[in-house]
Design a protein around this motif. Structure first.
Motif, PDB file in Angstrom:
ATOM      1  N   GLN A  39       0.833  -1.245   0.169  1.00  0.00           N
ATOM      2  CA  GLN A  39      -0.055  -0.030   0.034  1.00  0.00           C
ATOM      3  C   GLN A  39       0.729   1.166  -0.007  1.00  0.00           C
ATOM      4  O   GLN A  39       1.626   1.561   1.061  1.00  0.00           O
ATOM      5  CB  GLN A  39      -0.813  -0.080   1.228  1.00  0.00           C
ATOM      6  N   PHE A  40       0.788   2.032  -1.079  1.00  0.00           N
ATOM      7  CA  PHE A  40       1.528   3.212  -1.105  1.00  0.00           C
ATOM      8  C   PHE A  40       1.012   4.415  -0.626  1.00  0.00           C
ATOM      9  O   PHE A  40      -0.447   4.500  -0.789  1.00  0.00           O
ATOM     10  CB  PHE A  40       1.998   3.510  -2.588  1.00  0.00           C
ATOM     11  N   GLY A  41       1.659   5.578  -0.213  1.00  0.00           N
ATOM     12  CA  GLY A  41       0.954   6.439   0.225  1.00  0.00           C
ATOM     13  C   GLY A  41       0.729   7.608  -0.642  1.00  0.00           C
ATOM     14  O   GLY A  41       0.906   7.293  -2.050  1.00  0.00           O
ATOM     15  N   ILE A  42       0.259   8.756  -0.391  1.00  0.00           N
ATOM     16  CA  ILE A  42      -0.011   9.784  -1.436  1.00  0.00           C
ATOM     17  C   ILE A  42       1.199  10.308  -2.310  1.00  0.00           C
ATOM     18  O   ILE A  42       1.207  10.670  -3.306  1.00  0.00           O
ATOM     19  CB  ILE A  42      -0.615  11.084  -0.771  1.00  0.00           C
ATOM     20  N   ASP A  43       2.424  10.174  -1.779  1.00  0.00           N
ATOM     21  CA  ASP A  43       3.348  10.605  -2.316  1.00  0.00           C
ATOM     22  C   ASP A  43       3.918   9.867  -3.674  1.00  0.00           C
ATOM     23  O   ASP A  43       4.512  10.277  -4.211  1.00  0.00           O
ATOM     24  CB  ASP A  43       4.795  10.554  -1.152  1.00  0.00           C
ATOM     25  N   PHE A  44       3.481   8.579  -3.544  1.00  0.00           N
ATOM     26  CA  PHE A  44       3.777   7.722  -4.422  1.00  0.00           C
ATOM     27  C   PHE A  44       2.635   7.408  -5.341  1.00  0.00           C
ATOM     28  O   PHE A  44       2.908   7.078  -6.669  1.00  0.00           O
ATOM     29  CB  PHE A  44       4.193   6.288  -3.957  1.00  0.00           C
ATOM     30  N   LYS A  45       1.515   7.461  -5.206  1.00  0.00           N
ATOM     31  CA  LYS A  45       0.388   7.044  -5.813  1.00  0.00           C
ATOM     32  C   LYS A  45      -0.417   8.384  -6.277  1.00  0.00           C
ATOM     33  O   LYS A  45      -1.290   8.174  -7.283  1.00  0.00           O
ATOM     34  CB  LYS A  45      -0.600   6.020  -5.301  1.00  0.00           C
ATOM     35  N   GLY A  46      -0.245   9.622  -5.823  1.00  0.00           N
ATOM     36  CA  GLY A  46      -0.676  10.664  -6.276  1.00  0.00           C
ATOM     37  C   GLY A  46      -1.712  11.107  -5.293  1.00  0.00           C
ATOM     38  O   GLY A  46      -2.341  10.002  -4.396  1.00  0.00           O
TER      39      GLY A  46
END
Length: 380
Positions: A39-46
């Motif tokens: 699960q990626f955060g906002i930094d990586f998935k926009g």
């Protein structure tokens, strides 16, 4: 303070058991990543980042709880600057379709309240998420534009020409946040200082840069250790660091959603934690290898496994004291550091345990097995 002063444990004799243990944990992590993913955060998935400035001191926990029900998906809330500022990050890049009619209704309600009986002619641009309102004349358009702007909406005239009678209003994520907090936190006025959108392209670039940062740090450590120690020690130390990072990432995937209130999304903060973990772990490994080198200088020609075991036993007191005190500080941060620092503290807590374990049972053990397999004479 000295503990385990005369410790004499055959740590390296049990290395095959710990190889098996690491393999099992690593395999479970890989399976979890393949089927559940990371699960990626906002930094990586926009996503969208909004900064608010309140007139009075705010309870950041209350703000976070209110926005959890806003329909924007996963929302991250942090204090920004003073205790009157809030940094809000959400994975939503555009206003959700289910919420948009409510915000548009608020805008049009404010217009009709200020100018009863006004005729509203609008059209929507689905590409930009904006609405263009056409009025009877330029004076009305100017007044409506000023009204909406003062109310915090992203409103402006379509053009500066004197005959312009149109007003464009961009409906964004900040409008959802603003209307939600106005209802839930009355009596504390605020303004939107900034709204930035992080697109998927930027997120992918950050993801790539994060991987490069980790790989370059490992490469730099390999070069440094190759000069300071034998190459066999340098290579096994870096393998142990890969082991630490991969096991911790696997743990993130395994435990995501298991512990209530623990947000285990991988973002730039977690990358910083991984880089910190690499530095801490290699420090432990260097301490052990340095003692191995000193022992080899004193007992030239002695059995390598015996000497490495002796070195590990002699450094165990320092390892337990240093690791234990660090873990206590990180554990307190994990408990009372708040939601913002919880994932960072979680990464360090388990990373320190894994890093200490790998310094003894992975790095040292691999160096020993490599030297035995290829009959290397290790001396200084």
């Amino acid at each position: 303070m000295r503990i385990f002063h005369n410790l004499n444990v055959d740590f390296l004799g049990k290395r095959k058991f710990f190889y098996l243990l690491s393999t099992i944990i690593f395999t479970l992590g890989v399976i979890s990543i393949l089927f559940r993913g990371i699960q990626f955060g906002i930094d990586f998935k926009g996503g969208t980042e909004v900064v608010l400035e309140f007139e009075k001191v705010i309870d950041i926990t209350k703000v976070r709880d209110n926005l959890d029900q806003s329909g924007l998906g996963n929302v991250e809330v942090k204090t920004f600057g003073a205790e009157t500022g809030a940094l809000i990050r959400t994975e939503a890049q555009e206003i959700p379709p289910t919420v948009k009619p409510k915000i548009v209704g608020v805008i049009e309600g404010n217009i009709t309240k200020a100018y009863p009986g006004i005729k509203i002619d609008k059209k929507e641009d689905v590409n930009t998420g904006s609405f263009t309102y056409k009025f009877a004349g330029p004076d009305t358009a100017n007044k409506v534009s000023q009204l909406l702007f003062e109310q915090g909406f992203q409103a402006s005239r379509v053009s500066l020409e004197g005959t312009n009678s149109e007003v464009i209003v961009r409906v964004g994520v900040s409008d959802v946040i603003k209307e939600n907090l106005k209802e839930k936190i009355p009596g504390n006025n605020f303004k939107v200082l900034r709204e930035d959108r992080i697109g998927p392209k930027v997120g992918n670039e950050l993801k790539r840069d994060a991987i490069i940062a980790v790989v370059l740090s490992l490469l730099g450590i390999l070069i440094y250790l190759a000069f300071r120690f034998k190459f066999v020690f340098a290579s096994t130390a870096v393998i142990a660091l890969f082991h630490d990072v991969l096991l911790t990432i696997g743990l993130f995937s395994l435990m995501y959603g298991v512990i209530p209130g623990l947000n285990l999304e991988v973002d730039l903060t977690i990358v910083a934690a991984f880089l910190t973990l690499i530095g801490y772990s290699i420090n432990d490994t260097v301490i052990v290898f340095d003692r191995v080198r000193e022992t080899l200088k004193i007992h030239k020609g002695a059995d390598l496994e015996t000497l490495m075991n002796e070195a590990v036993n002699k450094t165990m007191s320092r390892t337990i004291l240093t690791g234990g005190t660090t873990l206590m500080g990180v554990f307190i941060l994990l408990l009372v550091g708040g939601e913002v620092l919880r994932a960072f503290a979680f990464t360090l807590f388990f990373g320190i345990i894994v890093g200490t374990y790998s310094s003894i049972f992975i790095a040292s053990a691999l160096a020993l097995d490599y030297a035995k397999k290829y009959k290397l004479k290790v001396d200084y």
